[in-house]
Design an enzyme around this catalytic site. Structure first.
Site, short mmCIF file in Angstrom:
data_model
loop_
_atom_site.label_atom_id
_atom_site.label_comp_id
_atom_site.label_asym_id
_atom_site.label_seq_id
_atom_site.Cartn_x
_atom_site.Cartn_y
_atom_site.Cartn_z
N ARG A 48 6.91 77.26 17.19
CA ARG A 48 6.79 76.44 18.41
C ARG A 48 5.79 77.08 19.37
NH1 ARG A 48 10.21 76.73 22.58
NH2 ARG A 48 12.02 77.17 21.30
N TYR A 100 -5.60 53.97 30.45
CA TYR A 100 -4.88 53.72 29.20
C TYR A 100 -3.44 53.37 29.54
CZ TYR A 100 -2.58 54.67 24.77
OH TYR A 100 -1.82 54.57 23.64
N ASP A 171 -10.08 61.87 30.46
CA ASP A 171 -9.65 61.41 29.14
C ASP A 171 -10.94 61.09 28.37
OD1 ASP A 171 -8.86 59.96 26.90
OD2 ASP A 171 -7.18 58.99 27.92
N LYS A 196 -7.43 59.53 17.35
CA LYS A 196 -8.55 58.59 17.28
C LYS A 196 -9.74 59.23 16.56
CE LYS A 196 -5.58 56.28 19.69
NZ LYS A 196 -5.59 56.25 21.14
#
Ligand SMILES: *Cc1c(COP(=O)(O)O)cnc(C)c1O
Length: 372
Positions: A48, A100, A171, A196
């Protein structure tokens, strides 16, 4: 290593020291052995906090945008969440009114009670300036934006925010490090949905933040990444690295195809408007050409008619896939109004398209037969 094509292939990517494997192994172990004296051989403790595949990906991401560090997340939205979670309660965030959908949802429905948010037209600097408050800590920029592919001036906004003590977060998902370099334009953080273009094959979910400075905000984000465990799996880090190796070459293809599709659509009588930053008719073509090295692979079009005609047109498509998301090798098209539902700012006749890497003539032929 000064050129992006070279960085994309080699940064964070060395032959495996244990075996000589040129393609790195995927480290699935969640835990690492202590030496007899209690120390750790490679400083790795528990996955983690740290994992070799994630460390490689973060090293590569930082190099791609010339940052001093990067953090990989389980999704683009998790990266956004980490930034917002790092702010003190009562902080004010300025975000684009066409942000977004998931970013706006986080600000409204998750942080609505702890953070203040203003949604403004980011393409107008005066509007951004008027929205600044004493407690403004972050100006969130998304350019090009969804779904109208609008462009805002990163350098001007970052200078304004900095003069008022606020960080600028960009972004950069749609532009990618290949076309646009927010940190070099003055932004504090660059954010990506690696789902993406960076992943590039519609088969991983991931997110990233890249930082210009190793400051207090960055230390808090790093702490939240590990403490909250909002991290990608080793396999997804490995796939992201595989995608990134071809990113500069894929972006050339996406941009070249998008230019051909945009010019075709602009000349078609069944199309009312085309939104692509590379077109001279784009609302901020000059800003786009100053801060981006090409127009990108995302465009949107407004079909002559209403929602019914627009949906009927997509129903006739044979090659271009009707699906959400973007940045993969295949062309995708989406009626954003249907997806976003009530309260959507998307015009009813608007289609968003992720122009893929098929031959441009085949993409255009499919659009042509569907438009009739
Ligand atoms: C997809 C996307 C996101 C969210 O990323 P996820 O990986 O789906 O969480 C954020 N911003 C933009 C511009 C996107 O396209």
């Amino acid at each position: 290593m000064t050129h992006l094509e070279t960085i994309a292939i080699h940064a964070g990517h060395q032959p495996d020291p244990a075996t000589g494997a040129v393609t790195p192994p995927i480290h699935l172990s969640t835990t690492y052995e202590r030496e007899a004296d209690g120390s750790y051989r490679a400083g790795l403790i528990y996955s983690r906090y740290d994992n070799p595949n994630r460390a490689s990906l973060e090293q590569c991401l930082a190099a791609l945008e010339n940052g001093v560090g990067a953090a990989a997340f389980s999704s683009g939205s998790a990266a956004t969440l980490a930034v917002l979670q790092a702010l003190e309660p009562g902080a004010h965030v300025i975000a684009p009114d066409d942000a977004y959908f998931g970013t706006a949802k986080l600000l409204r429905d998750v942080f609505g009670k702890t953070l203040e948010a203003s949604f403004v037209d980011m393409s107008d600097l005066g509007t951004v300036e008027a929205a600044l408050r004493k407690n403004t800590k972050v100006v969130w920029v998304e350019t090009p934006s969804n779904p109208l592919v609008r462009v805002s001036d990163i350098g001007a906004i970052a200078a304004l925010a900095r003069s008022r003590g606020a960080a600028t977060v960009v972004d950069n998902t749609w532009a990618t490090p290949v076309l646009q370099r927010p940190l070099e334009l003055g932004a504090s953080l660059s954010m990506h949905s690696t789902t993406k273009y960076l992943g590039g094959h519609s088969d991983i979910l991931g997110g990233a933040l890249i930082t210009r400075e190793d400051d207090e905000l960055w230390q808090r984000i790093r702490m939240i990444q590990g403490a909250g465990g909002i991290v990608p799996s080793p396999f997804e880090c490995w796939l992201a690295m595989r995608g990134i190796r071809t990113l500069p070459w894929r972006m050339r293809g996406h941009c070249e195809n998008a230019a051909k599709v945009a010019h075709f659509l602009e000349a078609h009588r069944g199309i009312e408007a085309v939104h692509w930053p590379g077109l001279a008719s784009h609302h901020a073509h000059h800003v786009a050409m100053r801060q981006m090295s090409a127009g990108g692979g995302m465009l949107s079009m407004q079909v002559v008619g209403g929602a019914a005609e627009t949906l009927a047109m997509t129903g006739r498509l044979k090659l271009i896939t009707r699906a959400t998301s973007l940045g993969g090798t295949e062309s995708l098209i989406e009626h954003r109004y249907s997806v976003e539902g009530a309260g959507s700012r998307a015009p009813e006749n608007l289609l968003r398209m992720s122009v893929g890497l098929e031959h441009a003539d085949d993409i255009i032929a499919d659009l042509e037969q569907a438009l009739g």
